[in-house]
Structures are given as C-alpha cells and as structure tokens.
Design a protein around this motif. Sequence first.
Motif, PDB file in Angstrom:
ATOM      1  N   GLU A   1      -5.506  -1.657   7.232  1.00  0.00           N
ATOM      2  CA  GLU A   1      -6.276  -0.607   6.543  1.00  0.00           C
ATOM      3  C   GLU A   1      -5.826  -0.454   5.100  1.00  0.00           C
ATOM      4  O   GLU A   1      -6.647  -0.320   4.199  1.00  0.00           O
ATOM      5  CB  GLU A   1      -6.105   0.734   7.253  1.00  0.00           C
ATOM      6  CG  GLU A   1      -6.770   0.819   8.598  1.00  0.00           C
ATOM      7  CD  GLU A   1      -6.377   2.072   9.359  1.00  0.00           C
ATOM      8  OE1 GLU A   1      -7.219   2.544  10.128  1.00  0.00           O
ATOM      9  OE2 GLU A   1      -5.251   2.562   9.196  1.00  0.00           O
ATOM     10  N   LEU A   2      -4.531  -0.465   4.893  1.00  0.00           N
ATOM     11  CA  LEU A   2      -3.991  -0.216   3.561  1.00  0.00           C
ATOM     12  C   LEU A   2      -4.135  -1.410   2.625  1.00  0.00           C
ATOM     13  O   LEU A   2      -4.494  -1.241   1.467  1.00  0.00           O
ATOM     14  CB  LEU A   2      -2.517   0.194   3.658  1.00  0.00           C
ATOM     15  CG  LEU A   2      -1.842   0.617   2.361  1.00  0.00           C
ATOM     16  CD1 LEU A   2      -2.573   1.789   1.712  1.00  0.00           C
ATOM     17  CD2 LEU A   2      -0.383   0.986   2.624  1.00  0.00           C
ATOM     18  N   PHE A   3      -3.908  -2.603   3.134  1.00  0.00           N
ATOM     19  CA  PHE A   3      -3.852  -3.761   2.254  1.00  0.00           C
ATOM     20  C   PHE A   3      -5.087  -4.653   2.283  1.00  0.00           C
ATOM     21  O   PHE A   3      -5.228  -5.521   1.447  1.00  0.00           O
ATOM     22  CB  PHE A   3      -2.589  -4.581   2.524  1.00  0.00           C
ATOM     23  CG  PHE A   3      -1.359  -3.837   2.129  1.00  0.00           C
ATOM     24  CD1 PHE A   3      -0.956  -3.789   0.807  1.00  0.00           C
ATOM     25  CD2 PHE A   3      -0.628  -3.130   3.058  1.00  0.00           C
ATOM     26  CE1 PHE A   3       0.168  -3.076   0.423  1.00  0.00           C
ATOM     27  CE2 PHE A   3       0.509  -2.412   2.683  1.00  0.00           C
ATOM     28  CZ  PHE A   3       0.894  -2.387   1.367  1.00  0.00           C
ATOM     29  N   GLU A   4      -5.994  -4.413   3.211  1.00  0.00           N
ATOM     30  CA  GLU A   4      -7.222  -5.191   3.228  1.00  0.00           C
ATOM     31  C   GLU A   4      -8.432  -4.325   2.919  1.00  0.00           C
ATOM     32  O   GLU A   4      -9.563  -4.734   3.120  1.00  0.00           O
ATOM     33  CB  GLU A   4      -7.368  -5.920   4.555  1.00  0.00           C
ATOM     34  CG  GLU A   4      -6.290  -6.989   4.716  1.00  0.00           C
ATOM     35  CD  GLU A   4      -6.467  -7.830   5.950  1.00  0.00           C
ATOM     36  OE1 GLU A   4      -7.539  -7.776   6.578  1.00  0.00           O
ATOM     37  OE2 GLU A   4      -5.523  -8.541   6.296  1.00  0.00           O
ATOM     38  N   GLY A   5      -8.185  -3.082   2.482  1.00  0.00           N
ATOM     39  CA  GLY A   5      -9.248  -2.228   1.987  1.00  0.00           C
ATOM     40  C   GLY A   5     -10.153  -1.613   3.025  1.00  0.00           C
ATOM     41  O   GLY A   5     -11.207  -1.085   2.699  1.00  0.00           O
TER      42      GLY A   5
ATOM     43  N   ARG B   1       6.504  -0.241   5.670  1.00  0.00           N
ATOM     44  CA  ARG B   1       6.998   1.104   5.360  1.00  0.00           C
ATOM     45  C   ARG B   1       5.956   1.942   4.640  1.00  0.00           C
ATOM     46  O   ARG B   1       5.820   3.135   4.917  1.00  0.00           O
ATOM     47  CB  ARG B   1       8.285   1.016   4.544  1.00  0.00           C
ATOM     48  CG  ARG B   1       9.464   0.567   5.397  1.00  0.00           C
ATOM     49  CD  ARG B   1      10.748   0.717   4.642  1.00  0.00           C
ATOM     50  NE  ARG B   1      11.045  -0.544   3.972  1.00  0.00           N
ATOM     51  CZ  ARG B   1      11.966  -0.690   3.037  1.00  0.00           C
ATOM     52  NH1 ARG B   1      12.663   0.341   2.621  1.00  0.00           N
ATOM     53  NH2 ARG B   1      12.189  -1.864   2.503  1.00  0.00           N
ATOM     54  N   LEU B   2       5.223   1.334   3.714  1.00  0.00           N
ATOM     55  CA  LEU B   2       4.177   2.069   2.996  1.00  0.00           C
ATOM     56  C   LEU B   2       3.060   2.492   3.945  1.00  0.00           C
ATOM     57  O   LEU B   2       2.599   3.632   3.908  1.00  0.00           O
ATOM     58  CB  LEU B   2       3.614   1.225   1.854  1.00  0.00           C
ATOM     59  CG  LEU B   2       4.534   1.073   0.649  1.00  0.00           C
ATOM     60  CD1 LEU B   2       4.059  -0.074  -0.232  1.00  0.00           C
ATOM     61  CD2 LEU B   2       4.589   2.375  -0.145  1.00  0.00           C
ATOM     62  N   ALA B   3       2.639   1.572   4.801  1.00  0.00           N
ATOM     63  CA  ALA B   3       1.580   1.883   5.761  1.00  0.00           C
ATOM     64  C   ALA B   3       2.017   3.009   6.696  1.00  0.00           C
ATOM     65  O   ALA B   3       1.252   3.955   6.935  1.00  0.00           O
ATOM     66  CB  ALA B   3       1.202   0.638   6.552  1.00  0.00           C
ATOM     67  N   LYS B   4       3.225   2.920   7.187  1.00  0.00           N
ATOM     68  CA  LYS B   4       3.730   3.960   8.095  1.00  0.00           C
ATOM     69  C   LYS B   4       3.814   5.305   7.372  1.00  0.00           C
ATOM     70  O   LYS B   4       3.407   6.336   7.916  1.00  0.00           O
ATOM     71  CB  LYS B   4       5.104   3.571   8.638  1.00  0.00           C
ATOM     72  CG  LYS B   4       5.647   4.562   9.638  1.00  0.00           C
ATOM     73  CD  LYS B   4       6.965   4.094  10.224  1.00  0.00           C
ATOM     74  CE  LYS B   4       7.491   5.118  11.205  1.00  0.00           C
ATOM     75  NZ  LYS B   4       8.776   4.728  11.771  1.00  0.00           N
ATOM     76  N   ALA B   5       4.321   5.317   6.160  1.00  0.00           N
ATOM     77  CA  ALA B   5       4.444   6.562   5.395  1.00  0.00           C
ATOM     78  C   ALA B   5       3.081   7.205   5.161  1.00  0.00           C
ATOM     79  O   ALA B   5       2.961   8.435   5.161  1.00  0.00           O
ATOM     80  CB  ALA B   5       5.136   6.297   4.059  1.00  0.00           C
TER      81      ALA B   5
END
Length: 68
Positions: free
Chosen positions: A57-61, A46-50
Amino acid sequence: MTRIKAERLRRNWSQFELAKRANITQADICKIEHGKIYVYPNWRKRLAKALGMSEIELFEGRKSVIDG
C-alpha cells in the motif's frame, strides 16, 4: 509529494513523529521524502508499520484500507 509524506501529513505528524514511530532518524525521513536516499527493506517495513499500512500500500501507491 511522496506517498510517505502524504500519509504522514494526513495524520498531522511531523517528520520527527514519524521518525520516532519508525525508529529512523528525522534527517533520513527528510531524505526519503525528497527522494535523496534509497529506502532500505528494513526501513520500508518500519515505515509501513508506523503508518498502519502494508508495504505494498505504501510503496506501490495502492489505497489504504482506511481510505476504503
């Protein structure tokens, strides 16, 4: 600063705005940004989609496609 917070600030969003877009409480966004709670797999999606990013991309930098 966490990647989530950096991406949120880059968009000039409040924690409340991200929470609304990701359907997560503002209190939990705060805890996530401060590393106080685990980011559940469903929340990651949900965070990535938002934020218009992939989970990788979001959680592995990794850089987002928007950044080039």
